[in-house]
Design a protein around this motif. Sequence first.
Motif, PDB file in Angstrom:
ATOM      1  N   GLU A  54     -28.886  11.267  40.733  1.00  0.00           N
ATOM      2  CA  GLU A  54     -30.231  10.972  40.330  1.00  0.00           C
ATOM      3  C   GLU A  54     -30.909   9.763  41.331  1.00  0.00           C
ATOM      4  O   GLU A  54     -30.135   9.379  42.014  1.00  0.00           O
ATOM      5  CB  GLU A  54     -30.030  10.247  38.849  1.00  0.00           C
ATOM      6  CG  GLU A  54     -29.695  11.507  37.825  1.00  0.00           C
ATOM      7  CD  GLU A  54     -29.014  10.593  36.573  1.00  0.00           C
ATOM      8  OE1 GLU A  54     -30.011  10.681  35.764  1.00  0.00           O
ATOM      9  OE2 GLU A  54     -28.098  10.107  36.306  1.00  0.00           O
ATOM     10  N   SER A  55     -31.993   9.450  40.967  1.00  0.00           N
ATOM     11  CA  SER A  55     -32.780   8.687  41.776  1.00  0.00           C
ATOM     12  C   SER A  55     -32.078   7.044  41.679  1.00  0.00           C
ATOM     13  O   SER A  55     -31.902   6.855  40.471  1.00  0.00           O
ATOM     14  CB  SER A  55     -34.214   8.775  41.295  1.00  0.00           C
ATOM     15  OG  SER A  55     -34.943   9.845  41.647  1.00  0.00           O
ATOM     16  N   CYS A  57     -29.456   6.419  42.990  1.00  0.00           N
ATOM     17  CA  CYS A  57     -27.795   6.347  42.931  1.00  0.00           C
ATOM     18  C   CYS A  57     -27.377   5.737  44.444  1.00  0.00           C
ATOM     19  O   CYS A  57     -26.282   5.604  44.630  1.00  0.00           O
ATOM     20  CB  CYS A  57     -27.332   7.577  42.528  1.00  0.00           C
ATOM     21  SG  CYS A  57     -27.735   8.806  43.958  1.00  0.00           S
ATOM     22  N   HIS A 226     -31.930  16.758  45.183  1.00  0.00           N
ATOM     23  CA  HIS A 226     -31.669  16.570  43.833  1.00  0.00           C
ATOM     24  C   HIS A 226     -31.173  18.066  43.284  1.00  0.00           C
ATOM     25  O   HIS A 226     -31.049  18.335  42.096  1.00  0.00           O
ATOM     26  CB  HIS A 226     -32.923  16.314  42.973  1.00  0.00           C
ATOM     27  CG  HIS A 226     -33.158  14.748  43.103  1.00  0.00           C
ATOM     28  ND1 HIS A 226     -32.464  13.689  42.432  1.00  0.00           N
ATOM     29  CD2 HIS A 226     -34.121  14.087  43.675  1.00  0.00           C
ATOM     30  CE1 HIS A 226     -33.182  12.590  42.465  1.00  0.00           C
ATOM     31  NE2 HIS A 226     -34.016  12.686  43.663  1.00  0.00           N
ATOM     32  N   TYR A 242     -23.204   8.131  42.188  1.00  0.00           N
ATOM     33  CA  TYR A 242     -23.748   7.604  40.872  1.00  0.00           C
ATOM     34  C   TYR A 242     -23.350   6.156  41.150  1.00  0.00           C
ATOM     35  O   TYR A 242     -22.381   5.632  41.334  1.00  0.00           O
ATOM     36  CB  TYR A 242     -22.768   8.147  39.779  1.00  0.00           C
ATOM     37  CG  TYR A 242     -23.503   7.714  38.371  1.00  0.00           C
ATOM     38  CD1 TYR A 242     -24.609   8.413  37.869  1.00  0.00           C
ATOM     39  CD2 TYR A 242     -22.712   6.470  37.523  1.00  0.00           C
ATOM     40  CE1 TYR A 242     -25.070   7.721  36.393  1.00  0.00           C
ATOM     41  CE2 TYR A 242     -23.576   6.100  36.519  1.00  0.00           C
ATOM     42  CZ  TYR A 242     -24.452   6.430  35.877  1.00  0.00           C
ATOM     43  OH  TYR A 242     -25.203   5.971  34.931  1.00  0.00           O
ATOM     44  N   LEU A 267     -24.663  17.235  35.676  1.00  0.00           N
ATOM     45  CA  LEU A 267     -25.458  17.855  36.353  1.00  0.00           C
ATOM     46  C   LEU A 267     -25.572  19.505  36.349  1.00  0.00           C
ATOM     47  O   LEU A 267     -26.650  20.138  36.173  1.00  0.00           O
ATOM     48  CB  LEU A 267     -25.409  17.203  37.613  1.00  0.00           C
ATOM     49  CG  LEU A 267     -25.635  15.809  37.987  1.00  0.00           C
ATOM     50  CD1 LEU A 267     -25.055  15.375  39.341  1.00  0.00           C
ATOM     51  CD2 LEU A 267     -27.105  15.391  37.479  1.00  0.00           C
ATOM     52  N   SER A 284     -28.492  17.910  28.562  1.00  0.00           N
ATOM     53  CA  SER A 284     -28.671  16.818  29.352  1.00  0.00           C
ATOM     54  C   SER A 284     -27.775  15.600  29.270  1.00  0.00           C
ATOM     55  O   SER A 284     -27.150  15.596  28.334  1.00  0.00           O
ATOM     56  CB  SER A 284     -30.435  16.209  29.040  1.00  0.00           C
ATOM     57  OG  SER A 284     -30.231  15.630  27.681  1.00  0.00           O
TER      58      SER A 284
END
Length: 347
Positions: A54-55, A57, A226, A242, A267, A284
């Motif tokens: 994810e953004s 990380c 991503h 992460y 993911l 999710s």
Amino acid sequence: MAQAETIDAPTQTSPLLDVRGLSVTLTREGSAAALVDDVSFSLAAGEILCIVGESGCGKTVTARSIIGLNRTDPRFTLGGRIDFDGTDLLSLSETQMRGVRGAKIAMIFQDPMTSLNPLHRIGAQIGEVLRNHTDLGSRAIRERTIELLAQVGIPYPGSRIDDYPHQFSGGMRQRAMIALALACSPSLLIADEPTTALDVTTQKQILSLIDGLRHQYGMAVVLITHDLGVVAGIADRVMVMYAGQCVEAGAVRDVFRAPQHPYTAGLLASIPAANRVRTPRLPSIKGAPPVLTEGRPAGCAFRPRCEHAFGACVERPGLEGVDHLHRCWLPEAARAHLAVEAGRVPA
């Protein structure tokens, strides 16, 4: 299980890139935050390693540290080793690093519109790399630039060489960035989400271009993305990050078929699949990743979001395994069930 601290390139020869214990600390307003925490991996010539997560990380910070774009910023402190072709890049002066950057290691940035200078013609920007790193004259530089634009699929390169970035479409700007990166035939190409904001057809063309060029030049490629579909289609190995750490790494086939960390499984579960039972919503991962500048969670960084968290998770896990690495306290039997949760095997 045997303990390991790195995801190694499966080769008998010395790796082209060998990152060991990389740490990047950001200090501002008197407080320090570890944006990258003890990350290790290696990469062989001609191999593609995808870094996913994810953004926030640590993917881009890791990439920028390899090419040395944050080394002159006093807010950043780098530790560990980054060995490239037998040389520790962190030991080089900035002058020495300029001889490596662009010539031996090149980078494709996420947004070509902000990476290309809007005031200079495309050909002049590519030509600048050739002027800095080769002995070519002006005519030879122009010929080489036209050749590069043609190689990356720019139509009518002889005339488009004199265009400005705003005269190129998004896909063409990204191709121009690839041409700029390939100008000196680098040994290592770092691509930071090179297909962001491009339509699906253009994304496929850009990825096919990168894959074809790495075979042609024998380049190693670090691809940040991503999109796990991109990973499945192009990568040899994958590293999942992460909270600034590597939490799982290995061959793409192994990681996708049998994820060993709940984050990786989450993911994979979020990807739409034709063979999955249709539900109103895709699975999710609950919560949000930690903001590292505000502090790192104690123990396992994924614990606040993990549905499998138990007592041992209050301690920080190490990186376990040999070829397929994971950073998780779950016992083997529980980790085997993660493939079911990810939708890789039927329940």
